[in-house]
Design an enzyme around this catalytic site. Structure first.
Site: not given
Ligand code: NAP
Length: 468
Positions: A147, A224, A243-244, A277, A371
């Site tokens: 994002n 996530s 950071e979730l 997020c 979320e």
């Molecule tokens: P996501 O699905 O959790 O993916 C995040 C990253 O993790 C991607 O690079 C993903 O790769 C990777 N990943 C997936 N499976 C993995 C595994 N088994 N081991 C290691 N890495 C793995 O999250 P998203 O959909 O990209 O982003 C949305 C989430 O991020 C929301 O929950 C949001 O709240 C959170 N977020 C939090 C913050 C904060 O600062 N707290 C800021 C922004 C976003 P792939 O894309 O290849 O699957």
């Protein structure tokens, strides 16, 4: 992919598409397990070089990269907008913020210091002097979401370089373009080869290898909760920053300035189609203001321009995929079935959903308690501030929250009682500047970002004791 300062190719490729309409944007290579091994090996070699760079050398690389990024603002904004579908005006802001994140990181390189320990405060410390020095950890794996593909990466890479570490960066599969461009910028600005390696590929395929790798000393992850918890469970003794997600809430007090609060809450709910997020998901309005707030909020929502992300006037583009839009649509339907009133928007066309406003939403539906990560907000009313604080805290998450009120006692009562990492008074919970400490409690994660705080997490204090 970039490993040891060079582009790397493989047989496996992955198309990148504009989320708004599926237009092909680019093709990148998918990392194999061997390439992850190569990237970690390159980072291990570079870590030895990085720790010997002077603080000024690290700072200068970061300053130059910040400057170069600013010069390439339009090109980078277009890359961000194309890969994640963010409206171009928001993408430009992301580039500006990323340049600041690097600048703040360059300043932290100058401030890296330990302390003198008063050893003879203990009888056994007589005749000893001791100090701590902050040492880099070595190789850091940075895993980032789709994002904010550039700025959230800079929040990891900037502090890691300031602290003298080397990085293996795995951007989200959908959004590798800005990360790859940024790696080239760093090399151009003098970062030693191998100090930043970018592996593009599926987290499900290569994530575990990176997370469990013996050479990796720290994992800094934004994404996530499900993936974050998996990483935490696999990381063993490695340092882990998570950071979730969140389901941010804001309280509108009976004395709130609605001229200020309404437009800010609309921005906070619908920027980047709610894929932030700290996007506002729950609004608790004092019952005396509820109807007035809703009417003005809906009016303001109707002013948002929906369209192609590259159009300069666009406020709302699309979600990252059609599947995500379908999920959000089904959560709206579930809330309506449970008794919520859909008072505006919520129509889906491909990956785009019009800003959805729901009222009287039962707290147990997913739209409230999980979320949503989409352009949806639940507006409910409350009678007393205690009740509103209870509603905000009735959440598995705790990243940021806020209140609009002119009463300082109520503002600070809420600030003390709401269980979150950051609390905003007369501001939306989506507010963030890049030097502030940022992170959550509960399911929103552990550790803090913001260059000063991230540098602390990315260094180890070593004690050096001298017997006189
Ligand atoms: P996501 O699905 O959790 O993916 C995040 C990253 O993790 C991607 O690079 C993903 O790769 C990777 N990943 C997936 N499976 C993995 C595994 N088994 N081991 C290691 N890495 C793995 O999250 P998203 O959909 O990209 O982003 C949305 C989430 O991020 C929301 O929950 C949001 O709240 C959170 N977020 C939090 C913050 C904060 O600062 N707290 C800021 C922004 C976003 P792939 O894309 O290849 O699957």
């Amino acid at each position: 992919m970039r490993i040891a300062g060079r582009p790397v190719t493989t047989a496996a490729r992955q198309p990148i598409q504009l989320p708004y309409d599926g237009t092909p944007v680019a093709t990148v290579f998918r990392a194999s397990r061997e390439q992850v091994e190569d990237a970690v090996a390159a980072a291990r070699q570079a870590a030895a070089v990085m720790r010997e760079l002077t603080l000024e050398e690290r700072s200068a690389i970061l300053r130059k990269a910040s400057q170069r990024l600013s010069e390439l603002r339009e090109e980078m904004a277009l890359a961000i907008s194309s890969e994640c579908g963010k409206p171009i005006k928001e993408a430009r802001v992301e580039v500006e913020r990323s340049a600041y994140t690097l600048l703040f990181s360059s300043e932290e390189a100058h401030r890296l210091h330990g302390e003198v320990i008063p050893m003879d405060a203990s009888p056994a410390g007589k005749g000893r002097w001791a100090m701590t020095v902050r040492e880099p950890l070595g190789v850091i794996a940075a895993i980032t979401p789709f994002n904010f593909p550039l700025n959230l990466s800079m929040h990891k890479i900037g502090p890691a370089i300031a602290a003298g570490n080397a990085v293996v960066h795995k951007p989200a599969s959908a959004t590798p373009l800005s990360a790859l461009k940024m790696a080239s910028i760093f090399e151009e600005c003098g970062l030693p080869p191998g100090a930043l390696n970018v592996v593009t590929g599926s987290g499900g395929e290569i994530g575990d290898l990176l997370v469990q790798h013996d050479t990796v000393a720290m994992i800094t992850f934004t994404g996530s909760p499900d993936v974050g918890i998996r990483i935490r469970n696999q990381a063993g003794l490695k340092r882990v920053t998570l950071e979730l997600g969140n389901n941010s809430a804001v309280i509108i007090g009976e004395d709130a300035d609605l001229d200020e609060a309404v437009p800010r809450c609309v921005t906070g709910s619908f920027a980047h189609s709610g894929q932030v997020c700290i996007s506002i998901q729950r609004i608790f309005v004092h019952h005396t203001l509820r109807d007035q707030f809703l009417e003005r909020f809906i009016d303001e929502t109707h002013r948002l321009v929906i369209g192609h992300p590259h159009e300069p006037g666009t406020d709302i583009s699309s979600l990252i995929t059609v599947q995500e839009a379908e999920r959000v649509e089904s959560w709206i339907e579930e809330a309506v079935r449970a008794g919520a009133r859909l008072v505006s928007g919520g129509d889906r066309n491909r990956a785009t959903i019009t800003p959805a406003v729901l009222a009287d939403v039962p707290p147990h539906v997913r739209l409230c308690c999980r979320e949503v990560f989409g352009p949806v907000v639940a507006v409910n009313s409350y009678q007393t501030l205690e009740e509103a604080i209870g509603c905000v805290n009735d959440s598995d998450y705790g990243l940021q929250a806020g209140i609009y009120t002119r009463d300082i006692r109520k503002a600070f009562l809420a600030a003390r009682r709401v269980h979150v990492g950051g609390f905003m008074i007369n501001e939306i919970p989506q507010y963030r500047v890049d030097q502030m400490p940022y992170g959550g409690v509960k399911l929103s994660g552990t550790g803090r970002e913001g260059p000063r705080y991230a540098v602390e997490e990315m260094t180890e204090p070593k004690l050096i004791c001298w017997k006189l």
